[in-house]
Design a protein around this motif. Structure first.
Motif, short mmCIF file in Angstrom:
data_model
loop_
_atom_site.label_atom_id
_atom_site.label_comp_id
_atom_site.label_asym_id
_atom_site.label_seq_id
_atom_site.Cartn_x
_atom_site.Cartn_y
_atom_site.Cartn_z
N ASP A 1 0.97 -1.15 -0.20
CA ASP A 1 0.28 -0.19 0.02
C ASP A 1 0.76 0.94 -0.44
O ASP A 1 1.52 1.59 1.16
N PRO A 2 1.37 1.59 -1.26
CA PRO A 2 1.71 3.03 -1.40
C PRO A 2 1.65 3.74 -0.51
O PRO A 2 2.31 5.00 0.06
N ALA A 3 0.12 4.17 -0.81
CA ALA A 3 -0.30 5.52 0.51
C ALA A 3 0.03 5.03 1.70
O ALA A 3 0.33 6.11 3.03
N ALA A 4 -0.04 4.46 2.21
CA ALA A 4 0.93 4.41 3.68
C ALA A 4 1.50 3.57 4.01
O ALA A 4 2.11 4.05 5.14
N ASP A 5 2.68 3.30 2.86
CA ASP A 5 3.99 2.88 2.78
C ASP A 5 4.13 1.86 3.77
O ASP A 5 4.98 1.74 4.64
N ALA A 6 2.95 0.58 3.25
CA ALA A 6 3.12 -0.61 4.00
C ALA A 6 4.54 -1.41 2.88
O ALA A 6 3.69 -1.51 1.97
N PRO A 7 4.99 -2.16 3.45
CA PRO A 7 6.58 -2.56 3.03
C PRO A 7 4.98 -4.37 2.40
O PRO A 7 4.21 -3.88 2.47
N MET A 8 5.94 -4.27 1.47
CA MET A 8 4.98 -5.75 0.64
C MET A 8 5.58 -7.34 1.56
O MET A 8 6.56 -7.33 1.46
N PRO A 9 4.51 -7.21 2.34
CA PRO A 9 4.99 -8.84 3.04
C PRO A 9 5.18 -10.05 2.05
O PRO A 9 4.42 -10.42 0.83
N ALA A 10 5.99 -10.76 2.07
CA ALA A 10 6.35 -11.80 1.31
C ALA A 10 5.33 -12.85 1.47
O ALA A 10 4.92 -13.99 0.01
N ASP A 11 3.69 -13.14 1.73
CA ASP A 11 2.53 -13.63 2.13
C ASP A 11 1.87 -12.98 1.42
O ASP A 11 0.58 -13.45 1.96
N ALA A 12 1.86 -11.81 1.10
CA ALA A 12 0.86 -11.18 0.51
C ALA A 12 -0.34 -12.13 -0.76
O ALA A 12 0.80 -12.51 -1.07
#
Length: 110
Positions: free
Chosen positions: A81-92
């Protein structure tokens, strides 16, 4: 030629997303060399995926390589989520709008 490589990349990305969500939690982990993969080549994959994220061509992705029932490579890139600056989890978990794309890409690869 360039378009063909891009098409193959997206097919691979869809298949990786499906594999990640379905199998990664159940498979044991192993070093790449133990299952016959090259750590150096997997690092090249990491570099390419990170370059796509850095260039803005890809917002986020997850990649998995397994062989012999063991996960040798599992890496996440970019943001979920670029807006929340949340990194991509490996299990997305990735949504696929049309299942026809997934089924057709598997059929083409077979």
């Amino acid at each position: 030629m360039r378009r063909n490589k891009s098409f193959r990349f997206w097919i691979l990305a869809v298949l990786i997303g499906i594999a990640l969500s379905a199998f990664s939690a159940d498979l044991p982990k192993a070093r790449p060399e133990i299952v016959g993969l090259s750590s150096a080549r997997l690092e090249r994959l990491s570099a390419v995926m990170q370059a796509y994220v850095d260039e803005g061509r890809l917002g986020g992705a997850a990649a998995l390589a397994a062989r012999g029932g063991k996960v040798a490579y599992l890496q996440a890139f970019g943001k979920i989520d670029p807006a929340a600056d949340a990194p991509m989890p490996a299990d997305a978990v990735f949504r696929i709008a049309s299942q026809t794309k997934a089924v057709t890409s598997v059929a083409v690869m077979i």
